[in-house]
Motif scaffolding. Structure first.
Motif, PDB file in Angstrom:
ATOM      1  N   VAL A 244      55.805  61.298  86.186  1.00  0.00           N
ATOM      2  CA  VAL A 244      55.101  62.548  85.920  1.00  0.00           C
ATOM      3  C   VAL A 244      53.682  62.474  86.463  1.00  0.00           C
ATOM      4  CG1 VAL A 244      56.505  63.189  83.921  1.00  0.00           C
ATOM      5  CG2 VAL A 244      54.491  61.732  83.596  1.00  0.00           C
ATOM      6  N   THR A 246      49.743  62.946  86.475  1.00  0.00           N
ATOM      7  CA  THR A 246      48.599  62.943  85.567  1.00  0.00           C
ATOM      8  C   THR A 246      47.441  63.690  86.244  1.00  0.00           C
ATOM      9  OG1 THR A 246      47.674  60.893  86.445  1.00  0.00           O
ATOM     10  CG2 THR A 246      49.358  60.691  84.723  1.00  0.00           C
ATOM     11  N   THR A 252      54.939  56.678  84.717  1.00  0.00           N
ATOM     12  CA  THR A 252      56.195  56.796  83.973  1.00  0.00           C
ATOM     13  C   THR A 252      55.904  56.510  82.505  1.00  0.00           C
ATOM     14  OG1 THR A 252      57.613  56.197  85.825  1.00  0.00           O
ATOM     15  CG2 THR A 252      58.489  55.822  83.617  1.00  0.00           C
ATOM     16  N   ILE A 253      56.208  57.486  81.666  1.00  0.00           N
ATOM     17  CA  ILE A 253      56.081  57.351  80.217  1.00  0.00           C
ATOM     18  C   ILE A 253      57.488  57.460  79.659  1.00  0.00           C
ATOM     19  CG2 ILE A 253      55.103  58.339  78.104  1.00  0.00           C
ATOM     20  CD1 ILE A 253      52.917  59.604  79.887  1.00  0.00           C
ATOM     21  N   VAL A 296      57.164  66.313  78.420  1.00  0.00           N
ATOM     22  CA  VAL A 296      56.335  65.159  78.773  1.00  0.00           C
ATOM     23  C   VAL A 296      55.584  65.438  80.071  1.00  0.00           C
ATOM     24  CG1 VAL A 296      56.344  62.724  79.428  1.00  0.00           C
ATOM     25  CG2 VAL A 296      57.811  63.512  77.560  1.00  0.00           C
ATOM     26  N   ALA A 300      51.570  65.402  80.355  1.00  0.00           N
ATOM     27  CA  ALA A 300      50.974  64.329  81.162  1.00  0.00           C
ATOM     28  C   ALA A 300      49.792  64.808  81.985  1.00  0.00           C
ATOM     29  CB  ALA A 300      52.030  63.712  82.072  1.00  0.00           C
ATOM     30  N   THR A 305      45.676  58.739  84.501  1.00  0.00           N
ATOM     31  CA  THR A 305      46.683  57.686  84.426  1.00  0.00           C
ATOM     32  C   THR A 305      46.240  56.562  83.500  1.00  0.00           C
ATOM     33  OG1 THR A 305      47.486  58.196  86.656  1.00  0.00           O
ATOM     34  CG2 THR A 305      48.007  56.009  85.778  1.00  0.00           C
ATOM     35  N   TRP A 308      46.407  57.449  79.878  1.00  0.00           N
ATOM     36  CA  TRP A 308      47.781  57.398  79.368  1.00  0.00           C
ATOM     37  C   TRP A 308      48.229  55.958  79.119  1.00  0.00           C
ATOM     38  CZ3 TRP A 308      50.145  60.842  76.853  1.00  0.00           C
ATOM     39  CH2 TRP A 308      50.017  62.195  77.152  1.00  0.00           C
ATOM     40  N   ALA A 319      54.990  52.479  79.177  1.00  0.00           N
ATOM     41  CA  ALA A 319      54.340  53.346  80.155  1.00  0.00           C
ATOM     42  C   ALA A 319      53.701  52.465  81.219  1.00  0.00           C
ATOM     43  CB  ALA A 319      53.274  54.221  79.499  1.00  0.00           C
TER      44      ALA A 319
END
Length: 388
Positions: A244, A246, A252-253, A296, A300, A305, A308, A319
């Motif tokens: 996704v 940011t 990737t979460i 998500v 995001a 990044t 997160w 993540a």
């Protein structure tokens, strides 16, 4: 005894390697990393992979260097009686012979498993083939792109988007998976021989290996069909299953369990979702996973990044940022573990390689038993000055 002097787990195992390109050579490199004495038999023209660019010197391409360390090279022309006789002599005390030569061609040269095992009953023979030898594709040639196509791998994009065209994975997945599978098959056959005294013939078909690998999850609903047809693991195929965006990159979460999804929504201030059935019930979540991934993706965009990464670490949710390959040498984890190693090759100078990822406490795997060999570099060492 220092780690550098500890014998590998396959120390003393002699492997005759009649493979080329990636499939077989990756397998034998893995076994060489574990300490096996791998003797690579090459035609006078050499493994074709030697010529693939880039390279500093002729016949020593980067891809060849990346899949042929910890081996010795012997040149034999198996089209001649002398070449075959010298190979058979090498096989008399060998533990394993691995070949990617098509079995019918080996049989014409009287190098079939039955003949060789009569001469050396302890010899394990391994056929790294394109296709299983009991099916109609048995004699067909196979390379990575061919197997990606026929296995269904290249068609996977169309399961996500009906308008998507078939495409290859941008890595030699069929070859490399076949290589890993061949390596474990060799070790299993050696273990069987150790327990029972019985050598055997092993076949590793690339087509069936990749197909079984894909269908671990993608058999999915077809598992329950009278005639299998409902293929495709839905969680892998929803449009939003991707990294996704940011505020400044991609990440990737991946909340997975009920608890992780609840913690995720709590951490981002979406308390209205914490008790939602999609969060508290795995079956409901499976049916609506695309909608969750869409949420998500929208959330995001509100943080950078690194923000997160930091936030997900506080709530113990997997993540990681999306890396480019060029980022990897500076990845802090890979730096700390010494994953990338620069070694001095006798003919190619300073080159980069990677450490074997598996760690053994008593019998370490090593990337530096031997550098990748020049063509025929060890012919005289192994066969003697007269080749006998």
């Amino acid at each position: 005894m220092t780690e550098a002097r500890k014998p590998g787990i396959m120390d003393g195992v002699k492997i005759i390697d009649l493979t080329s390109i990636i499939f077989g050579p990756l397998a034998t490199q893995m076994l060489g990393d574990l300490g096996a004495d791998v003797i690579k038999i090459e035609s006078p023209e050499g493994d074709l992979l030697r010529q693939v660019q880039p390279a500093r010197n002729s016949m020593m391409g980067a891809a060849f260097l990346g899949s042929n360390r910890n081996k010795r090279s012997v040149v034999l022309d198996l089209k001649t009686d002398t070449g075959r006789a010298r190979l058979r002599k090498l096989l008399l005390d060998a533990d394993v012979m691995i070949s990617s030569v098509r079995p019918a061609a080996l049989a014409r040269l009287s190098l079939d498993p039955e003949t060789l095992q009569r001469e050396n009953p302890n010899l394990i023979t391994v056929a790294a083939t394109g296709y299983g030898q009991d099916g109609p594709y048995a004699s067909k040639p196979a390379f990575d792109d061919i197997v990606q196509s026929v296995s269904g791998l290249a068609s996977l994009p169309s399961l996500r988007d009906a308008d998507a065209k078939p495409d290859y994975s941008p890595t030699v997945l069929a070859d490399k998976l076949g290589g890993v599978t061949t390596a474990y098959a060799v070790m299993a056959a050696l273990f069987h021989r150790e327990r029972t005294g019985q050598a055997q013939h092993v076949e590793v078909p690339m087509f069936e290996t990749l197909t079984a690998f894909l269908l671990t999850e993608h058999l999915d609903g077809a598992t329950f069909d009278d005639v299998p047809k409902d293929f495709g693991y839905s969680r892998m195929l929803v449009p939003h299953r991707r990294p996704v965006q940011t505020m400044d990159g991609f990440i990737t979460i991946l909340p997975y369990t009920n608890l992780q999804w609840a913690r995720f929504f709590g951490a981002v201030g979406r308390d209205d979702m914490v008790e939602h059935p999609w969060v508290t019930n795995m079956e409901a979540r499976s049916r609506n996973i695309g909608a969750l991934y869409d949420m998500v993706a929208q959330i995001a965009l509100t943080r950078s990044t690194q923000e997160w990464v930091d936030l997900m670490e506080t709530v113990d949710i997997p993540a990681m940022p999306v890396r480019n390959l060029a980022d990897l040498p500076n990845d802090p984890h890979l730096v700390a573990t010494g994953f990338f190693q620069q070694v001095e090759h006798p003919s190619e100078g300073a080159i980069w390689t990677t450490r074997p990822p598996v760690r053994f406490s008593a019998t370490p795997a090593r990337h530096d038993h031997r550098p990748a060999p020049k063509l025929g570099e060890h012919t005289e060492e192994i066969l003697g000055p007269d080749g006998d």
